[in-house]
Design a protein around this motif. Structure first.
Motif, PDB file in Angstrom:
ATOM      1  N   MET A 109      -4.450 -23.724 -54.233  1.00 17.56           N
ATOM      2  CA  MET A 109      -4.139 -24.974 -52.719  1.00 17.56           C
ATOM      3  C   MET A 109      -2.515 -24.696 -53.080  1.00 17.56           C
ATOM      4  O   MET A 109      -1.876 -23.356 -52.999  1.00 17.56           O
ATOM      5  CB  MET A 109      -4.408 -26.130 -52.908  1.00 17.56           C
ATOM      6  CG  MET A 109      -5.772 -26.828 -53.820  1.00 17.56           C
ATOM      7  SD  MET A 109      -7.269 -25.895 -52.808  1.00 17.56           S
ATOM      8  CE  MET A 109      -7.004 -27.005 -50.696  1.00 17.56           C
ATOM      9  N   ASN A 110      -2.075 -25.256 -52.069  1.00 13.19           N
ATOM     10  CA  ASN A 110      -0.351 -25.049 -51.045  1.00 13.19           C
ATOM     11  C   ASN A 110       0.229 -25.898 -52.206  1.00 13.19           C
ATOM     12  O   ASN A 110       1.729 -25.744 -52.077  1.00 13.19           O
ATOM     13  CB  ASN A 110      -0.335 -24.646 -50.062  1.00 13.19           C
ATOM     14  CG  ASN A 110      -0.790 -24.306 -49.212  1.00 13.19           C
ATOM     15  OD1 ASN A 110      -2.073 -24.567 -48.981  1.00 13.19           O
ATOM     16  ND2 ASN A 110      -0.434 -23.238 -48.662  1.00 13.19           N
ATOM     17  N   LYS A 111      -0.068 -27.548 -52.317  1.00 12.87           N
ATOM     18  CA  LYS A 111       0.363 -28.286 -53.245  1.00 12.87           C
ATOM     19  C   LYS A 111      -0.229 -29.129 -54.131  1.00 12.87           C
ATOM     20  O   LYS A 111      -1.327 -28.886 -54.597  1.00 12.87           O
ATOM     21  CB  LYS A 111       0.608 -29.173 -52.175  1.00 12.87           C
ATOM     22  CG  LYS A 111       1.029 -28.976 -50.681  1.00 12.87           C
ATOM     23  CD  LYS A 111       1.159 -30.176 -49.628  1.00 12.87           C
ATOM     24  CE  LYS A 111       1.533 -29.670 -48.471  1.00 12.87           C
ATOM     25  NZ  LYS A 111       1.718 -30.965 -47.414  1.00 12.87           N
ATOM     26  N   PRO A 112       0.371 -29.331 -55.459  1.00 18.53           N
ATOM     27  CA  PRO A 112       0.017 -30.260 -56.142  1.00 18.53           C
ATOM     28  C   PRO A 112      -0.363 -31.122 -56.492  1.00 18.53           C
ATOM     29  O   PRO A 112      -1.838 -31.563 -56.834  1.00 18.53           O
ATOM     30  CB  PRO A 112       1.383 -30.763 -56.988  1.00 18.53           C
ATOM     31  CG  PRO A 112       2.123 -29.831 -56.693  1.00 18.53           C
ATOM     32  CD  PRO A 112       1.968 -29.095 -55.112  1.00 18.53           C
ATOM     33  N   GLU A 113      -0.308 -31.776 -54.970  1.00 20.03           N
ATOM     34  CA  GLU A 113      -1.485 -32.957 -54.495  1.00 20.03           C
ATOM     35  C   GLU A 113      -2.515 -32.442 -54.342  1.00 20.03           C
ATOM     36  O   GLU A 113      -3.057 -33.106 -54.753  1.00 20.03           O
ATOM     37  CB  GLU A 113      -0.578 -34.053 -53.484  1.00 20.03           C
ATOM     38  CG  GLU A 113      -0.154 -33.686 -52.983  1.00 20.03           C
ATOM     39  CD  GLU A 113       1.264 -32.528 -52.448  1.00 20.03           C
ATOM     40  OE1 GLU A 113       2.051 -33.251 -51.599  1.00 20.03           O
ATOM     41  OE2 GLU A 113       1.959 -32.713 -53.403  1.00 20.03           O
ATOM     42  N   GLU A 114      -2.967 -31.547 -53.692  1.00 20.15           N
ATOM     43  CA  GLU A 114      -3.417 -30.616 -53.406  1.00 20.15           C
ATOM     44  C   GLU A 114      -4.700 -30.129 -54.602  1.00 20.15           C
ATOM     45  O   GLU A 114      -6.469 -30.718 -54.628  1.00 20.15           O
ATOM     46  CB  GLU A 114      -3.619 -29.701 -52.279  1.00 20.15           C
ATOM     47  CG  GLU A 114      -3.061 -29.979 -50.999  1.00 20.15           C
ATOM     48  CD  GLU A 114      -2.488 -29.054 -50.520  1.00 20.15           C
ATOM     49  OE1 GLU A 114      -2.476 -29.452 -48.753  1.00 20.15           O
ATOM     50  OE2 GLU A 114      -2.673 -27.780 -50.365  1.00 20.15           O
ATOM     51  N   LEU A 115      -3.844 -30.004 -55.761  1.00 21.38           N
ATOM     52  CA  LEU A 115      -4.333 -29.700 -56.617  1.00 21.38           C
ATOM     53  C   LEU A 115      -5.194 -31.419 -57.145  1.00 21.38           C
ATOM     54  O   LEU A 115      -6.222 -30.779 -57.581  1.00 21.38           O
ATOM     55  CB  LEU A 115      -3.993 -28.777 -58.367  1.00 21.38           C
ATOM     56  CG  LEU A 115      -3.265 -27.777 -57.208  1.00 21.38           C
ATOM     57  CD1 LEU A 115      -2.816 -26.801 -58.481  1.00 21.38           C
ATOM     58  CD2 LEU A 115      -4.487 -26.485 -57.225  1.00 21.38           C
TER      59      LEU A 115
END
Length: 289
Positions: free
Chosen positions: A267-273
């Motif tokens: 993904m692009n962002k840690p929160e998306e992980l």
């Protein structure tokens, strides 16, 4: 006069490791070598190996993917696969499996049953192709590319051919649809044949010598299981086969977006992980036995 791409390095295969019990791979990137290959995020190369006959199906059990595409190119052996979208199939030598995980899918892959029972040589490449942020949550899909359906460019005087898996070569459009501009070819020149390639200077570019040996740009030599990584300068590459060879050509326009990666999520962002992990744990990737 051609403006040759300079060679950054000729890389030997890193030490192998097992993925499941069916794939003995050399990870050229991102773990093996820290090289720029965006939009290609990962390359696992299962160099030629002999598997003994067995009634057990070797492979990798159910696992999730989100945010990228997996591309499996078969050279020897046979791989069966199933996913939670209901797709299944077998790829044999010369075939390609192109799976867009997109918003999320469960997947498993293993040696095909009759191949397992007979054993024999096995050789594969698996790529992870990143997706731009705007496409990461696209609907999962699958492109089956049997060898007889892959577009081919025939070299002059019967000197071999080029399988245009993705992109375009000499007006021959690749068989796979892609989200960003990438070129994926299997070059299959006969001994003494020359192949001319070109890609924009900013494209990240590499060759993997699957079989045989070649001279690149008239000077450098590369042989079986080596990767040739190019500098982002110039556009032209000339390959001369020293023997009948198979060379995988990869070149792509970099996406140049932040990457957050955890296991099979890209993904692009840690929160998306975190969201991907939560969605997987709550069954939103579907079901697969």
């Amino acid at each position: 006069m051609p403006t040759f791409k300079k060679i950054a390095a000729i890389l030997n295969p890193p030490a192998p490791h097992m993925v499941g019990d069916g794939f003995r791979v050399h990870n050229f990137f991102p773990s093996g070598y820290k090289i720029k290959m965006d939009p290609f995020y990962l390359l696992d190369y299962n160099a030629k190996i002999e598997f003994s006959p067995t009634n057990k199906l070797r492979g990798v059990g159910v696992h999730p993917h989100r945010g990228f595409e997996t591309v499996t190119i078969a050279y020897r052996g046979a791989v069966a696969h199933h996913d939670s979208a209901g797709n299944s199939g077998v790829i044999y030598p010369g075939d390609v499996q192109w799976m867009t995980a997109g918003s999320g899918i469960l997947h498993k892959e293993y040696h095909e049953e009759s191949y397992s029972k007979k054993g024999g040589l096995f050789q594969m490449v698996q790529l992870w192709v990143n997706l731009p942020a705007k496409y990461k949550m696209s609907t999962p899909k699958y492109q089956a590319l049997p060898n007889d359906g892959i577009a081919k460019y025939h070299l002059p005087e019967g000197n071999g051919y080029i399988e245009v898996i993705a992109g375009e070569y000499q007006g021959i459009k690749g068989s796979a649809s892609t989200f960003t501009p990438i070129e994926v070819y299997n070059l299959k020149p006969n001994a003494g044949a020359k192949v001319s390639l070109a890609s924009p200077a900013n494209y990240n570019t590499a060759l993997i010598i699957i079989e045989g040996s070649v001279t690149i740009n008239g000077t450098e030599q590369a042989t079986t299981n080596q990767m040739v990584h190019f500098v982002n300068e110039g556009s032209d590459i000339e390959i001369e086969a020293k023997e009948n060879s198979i060379v995988l050509f990869l070149s792509g326009d970099p996406i140049n977006e932040p990457i957050a990666q955890y296991g099979p999520f890209l993904m692009n962002k840690p929160e998306e992980l975190q969201q991907a992990i939560e969605d997987y744990n709550t069954g939103k990737f579907g079901y697969l036995e």
